[in-house]
Design a protein around this motif. Structure first.
Motif, PDB file in Angstrom:
ATOM      1  N   TYR A   1      14.042  41.999 -37.535  1.00  0.00           N
ATOM      2  CA  TYR A   1      15.332  41.551 -37.004  1.00  0.00           C
ATOM      3  C   TYR A   1      15.086  40.263 -36.219  1.00  0.00           C
ATOM      4  O   TYR A   1      14.097  40.167 -35.487  1.00  0.00           O
ATOM      5  CB  TYR A   1      15.913  42.569 -36.018  1.00  0.00           C
ATOM      6  CG  TYR A   1      16.247  43.926 -36.575  1.00  0.00           C
ATOM      7  CD1 TYR A   1      15.259  44.893 -36.755  1.00  0.00           C
ATOM      8  CD2 TYR A   1      17.566  44.262 -36.902  1.00  0.00           C
ATOM      9  CE1 TYR A   1      15.568  46.155 -37.239  1.00  0.00           C
ATOM     10  CE2 TYR A   1      17.889  45.522 -37.379  1.00  0.00           C
ATOM     11  CZ  TYR A   1      16.880  46.462 -37.557  1.00  0.00           C
ATOM     12  OH  TYR A   1      17.187  47.710 -38.033  1.00  0.00           O
ATOM     13  N   GLY A   2      15.987  39.282 -36.324  1.00  0.00           N
ATOM     14  CA  GLY A   2      15.789  38.049 -35.564  1.00  0.00           C
ATOM     15  C   GLY A   2      17.080  37.315 -35.265  1.00  0.00           C
ATOM     16  O   GLY A   2      18.070  37.430 -35.994  1.00  0.00           O
TER      17      GLY A   2
ATOM     18  N   VAL B   1      11.401  46.269 -35.735  1.00  0.00           N
ATOM     19  CA  VAL B   1      12.026  47.438 -35.085  1.00  0.00           C
ATOM     20  C   VAL B   1      12.209  48.515 -36.151  1.00  0.00           C
ATOM     21  O   VAL B   1      12.822  48.255 -37.190  1.00  0.00           O
ATOM     22  CB  VAL B   1      13.415  47.083 -34.483  1.00  0.00           C
ATOM     23  CG1 VAL B   1      13.941  48.239 -33.628  1.00  0.00           C
ATOM     24  CG2 VAL B   1      13.381  45.796 -33.677  1.00  0.00           C
TER      25      VAL B   1
ATOM     26  N   GLU C   1      14.035  34.327 -31.349  1.00  0.00           N
ATOM     27  CA  GLU C   1      13.203  35.514 -31.142  1.00  0.00           C
ATOM     28  C   GLU C   1      13.291  36.348 -32.388  1.00  0.00           C
ATOM     29  O   GLU C   1      14.278  36.278 -33.104  1.00  0.00           O
ATOM     30  CB  GLU C   1      13.679  36.322 -29.925  1.00  0.00           C
ATOM     31  CG  GLU C   1      15.091  36.903 -30.028  1.00  0.00           C
ATOM     32  CD  GLU C   1      15.202  38.129 -30.901  1.00  0.00           C
ATOM     33  OE1 GLU C   1      14.240  38.887 -31.020  1.00  0.00           O
ATOM     34  OE2 GLU C   1      16.275  38.325 -31.510  1.00  0.00           O
TER      35      GLU C   1
ATOM     36  N   ASP D   1      23.032  41.976 -29.373  1.00  0.00           N
ATOM     37  CA  ASP D   1      22.697  43.388 -29.531  1.00  0.00           C
ATOM     38  C   ASP D   1      21.297  43.393 -30.131  1.00  0.00           C
ATOM     39  O   ASP D   1      21.134  43.357 -31.351  1.00  0.00           O
ATOM     40  CB  ASP D   1      23.748  44.010 -30.460  1.00  0.00           C
ATOM     41  CG  ASP D   1      23.437  45.439 -30.852  1.00  0.00           C
ATOM     42  OD1 ASP D   1      22.290  45.881 -30.696  1.00  0.00           O
ATOM     43  OD2 ASP D   1      24.360  46.104 -31.352  1.00  0.00           O
ATOM     44  N   ILE D   2      20.280  43.315 -29.253  1.00  0.00           N
ATOM     45  CA  ILE D   2      18.901  43.194 -29.738  1.00  0.00           C
ATOM     46  C   ILE D   2      17.985  44.157 -28.978  1.00  0.00           C
ATOM     47  O   ILE D   2      18.380  44.702 -27.952  1.00  0.00           O
ATOM     48  CB  ILE D   2      18.371  41.744 -29.631  1.00  0.00           C
ATOM     49  CG1 ILE D   2      18.311  41.267 -28.179  1.00  0.00           C
ATOM     50  CG2 ILE D   2      19.233  40.801 -30.466  1.00  0.00           C
ATOM     51  CD1 ILE D   2      17.778  39.839 -28.020  1.00  0.00           C
TER      52      ILE D   2
ATOM     53  N   GLY E   1      12.965  41.590 -28.169  1.00  0.00           N
ATOM     54  CA  GLY E   1      13.764  40.369 -28.341  1.00  0.00           C
ATOM     55  C   GLY E   1      14.393  39.927 -27.029  1.00  0.00           C
ATOM     56  O   GLY E   1      14.444  38.731 -26.718  1.00  0.00           O
TER      57      GLY E   1
ATOM     58  N   ALA F   1      11.604  40.388 -34.040  1.00  0.00           N
ATOM     59  CA  ALA F   1      10.758  41.556 -33.780  1.00  0.00           C
ATOM     60  C   ALA F   1      10.811  42.527 -34.949  1.00  0.00           C
ATOM     61  O   ALA F   1      11.748  42.498 -35.757  1.00  0.00           O
ATOM     62  CB  ALA F   1      11.224  42.261 -32.503  1.00  0.00           C
TER      63      ALA F   1
ATOM     64  N   ARG G   1      24.620  49.380 -43.583  1.00  0.00           N
ATOM     65  CA  ARG G   1      24.888  50.793 -43.274  1.00  0.00           C
ATOM     66  C   ARG G   1      26.389  50.944 -43.173  1.00  0.00           C
ATOM     67  O   ARG G   1      27.043  50.073 -42.592  1.00  0.00           O
ATOM     68  CB  ARG G   1      24.242  51.052 -41.922  1.00  0.00           C
ATOM     69  CG  ARG G   1      23.878  52.448 -41.603  1.00  0.00           C
ATOM     70  CD  ARG G   1      22.932  52.502 -40.408  1.00  0.00           C
ATOM     71  NE  ARG G   1      23.509  51.936 -39.197  1.00  0.00           N
ATOM     72  CZ  ARG G   1      22.807  51.578 -38.129  1.00  0.00           C
ATOM     73  NH1 ARG G   1      21.501  51.708 -38.126  1.00  0.00           N
ATOM     74  NH2 ARG G   1      23.392  51.095 -37.070  1.00  0.00           N
TER      75      ARG G   1
ATOM     76  N   SER H   1      22.617  38.614 -36.065  1.00  0.00           N
ATOM     77  CA  SER H   1      21.179  38.519 -36.337  1.00  0.00           C
ATOM     78  C   SER H   1      20.897  38.547 -37.830  1.00  0.00           C
ATOM     79  O   SER H   1      21.729  39.000 -38.617  1.00  0.00           O
ATOM     80  CB  SER H   1      20.459  39.725 -35.718  1.00  0.00           C
ATOM     81  OG  SER H   1      20.649  39.785 -34.337  1.00  0.00           O
TER      82      SER H   1
ATOM     83  N   LYS I   1      25.405  50.477 -27.418  1.00  0.00           N
ATOM     84  CA  LYS I   1      25.447  49.043 -27.091  1.00  0.00           C
ATOM     85  C   LYS I   1      26.300  48.251 -28.087  1.00  0.00           C
ATOM     86  O   LYS I   1      26.975  47.309 -27.693  1.00  0.00           O
ATOM     87  CB  LYS I   1      24.055  48.438 -26.952  1.00  0.00           C
ATOM     88  CG  LYS I   1      23.270  48.391 -28.227  1.00  0.00           C
ATOM     89  CD  LYS I   1      21.846  48.006 -27.978  1.00  0.00           C
ATOM     90  CE  LYS I   1      21.011  48.180 -29.242  1.00  0.00           C
ATOM     91  NZ  LYS I   1      21.108  49.519 -29.854  1.00  0.00           N
TER      92      LYS I   1
HETATM   93  P1  5GP Z   1      20.222  48.818 -36.134  1.00  0.00           P
HETATM   94  O1  5GP Z   1      19.368  48.966 -37.356  1.00  0.00           O
HETATM   95  O2  5GP Z   1      20.588  50.131 -35.490  1.00  0.00           O
HETATM   96  O3  5GP Z   1      21.401  47.899 -36.336  1.00  0.00           O
HETATM   97  O4  5GP Z   1      19.312  48.067 -35.063  1.00  0.00           O
HETATM   98  C1  5GP Z   1      18.048  48.572 -34.730  1.00  0.00           C
HETATM   99  C2  5GP Z   1      17.546  47.863 -33.504  1.00  0.00           C
HETATM  100  O5  5GP Z   1      17.308  46.478 -33.776  1.00  0.00           O
HETATM  101  C3  5GP Z   1      18.544  47.887 -32.331  1.00  0.00           C
HETATM  102  O6  5GP Z   1      17.806  48.171 -31.135  1.00  0.00           O
HETATM  103  C4  5GP Z   1      19.085  46.485 -32.316  1.00  0.00           C
HETATM  104  O7  5GP Z   1      19.513  46.125 -31.028  1.00  0.00           O
HETATM  105  C5  5GP Z   1      17.853  45.702 -32.749  1.00  0.00           C
HETATM  106  N1  5GP Z   1      18.195  44.356 -33.219  1.00  0.00           N
HETATM  107  C6  5GP Z   1      19.275  43.965 -33.924  1.00  0.00           C
HETATM  108  N2  5GP Z   1      19.258  42.637 -34.140  1.00  0.00           N
HETATM  109  C7  5GP Z   1      18.138  42.171 -33.523  1.00  0.00           C
HETATM  110  C8  5GP Z   1      17.553  40.868 -33.364  1.00  0.00           C
HETATM  111  O8  5GP Z   1      18.057  39.844 -33.824  1.00  0.00           O
HETATM  112  N3  5GP Z   1      16.385  40.792 -32.674  1.00  0.00           N
HETATM  113  C9  5GP Z   1      15.770  41.881 -32.144  1.00  0.00           C
HETATM  114  N4  5GP Z   1      14.646  41.694 -31.457  1.00  0.00           N
HETATM  115  N5  5GP Z   1      16.277  43.130 -32.274  1.00  0.00           N
HETATM  116  C10 5GP Z   1      17.449  43.268 -32.958  1.00  0.00           C
END
Ligand code: 5GP
Ligand code: ADP
Length: 222
Positions: free
Chosen positions: A85-86, A80, A76, A105-106, A110, A78, A48, A41, A22
């Motif tokens: 993440y928000g 994760v 929003e 990308d959430i 979210g 959550a 990383r 976000s 995504k």
């Molecule tokens: P990553 O650590 O791989 O960047 O993200 C882990 C997960 O957190 C992914 O499913 C990503 O889409 C989700 N994520 C990233 N930013 C946000 C956010 O602002 N809100 C929510 N609810 N999920 C997020």
């Protein structure tokens, strides 16, 4: 489409099990649409690979995140994979006011919150990998996560897929990247035409074939 504050803004929510692609799709879409912007976000996780502050995420401490929650600054947020993440409310409100396409990308928690708050403007797209084996291959090829993190992400994939297939507007299988990109273009063209009270027949046909109700979810829910 021009950005002049009179075009209808769109909230394009992309969710997927981690590794499905995504972020790749979101970045490609934003690069090709001047009227689109990536919603950056806030997160408590550490950067990383080549990730940059303010471009990929706003990297904050747990204390800073809690302060933003207390101030009701999030549209929003959550938990994760053990991190928070928000999406900032200001990000959503500013892009809607400017008539932009904000690309999110959430995760599915979210995405459901954004859809509930902005049911007209939000379009939710769930991205699936061609198979769970390919998902694992992509996670390993990305090689930005330790083995334990990859195992955690794969473990969470099943419930993310269940929720995405139950709740999202569209389902898109990211097998060939160019095809997935064209399908995403059609979804956006169709939804923008809907909001503007126009019809885009070609986009409508492609978009309708990707509506959740049309997708054979059986093979994913075994
Ligand atoms: P990553 O650590 O791989 O960047 O993200 C882990 C997960 O957190 C992914 O499913 C990503 O889409 C989700 N994520 C990233 N930013 C946000 C956010 O602002 N809100 C929510 N609810 N999920 C997020
Ligand atoms: P996500 O944001 O869903 O966690 P990424 O966009 O980081 O996933 O993609 C995971 C890995 O898979 C990356 O290395 C990316 O380059 C690769 N990838 C994305 N889409 C495809 C595709 N259609 N075919 C093959 N590899 C892909």
């Amino acid at each position: 489409m021009k950005v002049d504050g009179t075009s209808p803004g769109l909230l394009l929510v992309l969710s997927a099990p981690s590794g499905a692609g995504k972020t790749t799709l979101a970045r490609l879409f934003v690069a090709q649409h001047p009227e689109a912007c990536f919603s950056v976000s806030a997160t408590t996780r550490t950067p990383r690979g080549a990730e940059r502050e303010g471009v990929d995420y706003h990297f904050v401490t747990r204390e800073q995140f809690a302060e933003l929650v207390a101030r009701d600054a999030f549209a929003e947020w959550a938990d994760v994979h053990g991190q928070r993440y928000g999406t900032l409310r200001s990000t959503v409100e500013e892009s809607l006011a400017a008539g932009r396409i904000a690309v999110f990308d959430i995760d599915v928690q979210g995405g459901a919150q954004v859809k509930a708050r902005w049911p007209e403007q939000a379009v939710t797209v769930f991205v699936l990998p061609p198979s769970l084996e390919e998902l694992e291959r992509r996670l390993r090829a990305r090689s930005t996560d330790a083995d334990a993190a990859i195992a955690r992400r794969l473990g969470a994939a099943r419930s993310e897929i269940d929720r995405g297939l139950a709740q999202y507007d569209y389902v898109l299988v990211n097998d060939d990247l160019a095809t997935a990109r064209r399908q995403l273009e059609a979804i956006v063209a169709h939804e923008r035409a809907r909001l503007a009270g126009r019809r885009d027949e070609r986009a409508r046909q492609i978009a309708e074939s990707l509506q959740r109700s049309r997708v054979d979810a059986g093979r994913w829910l075994r």
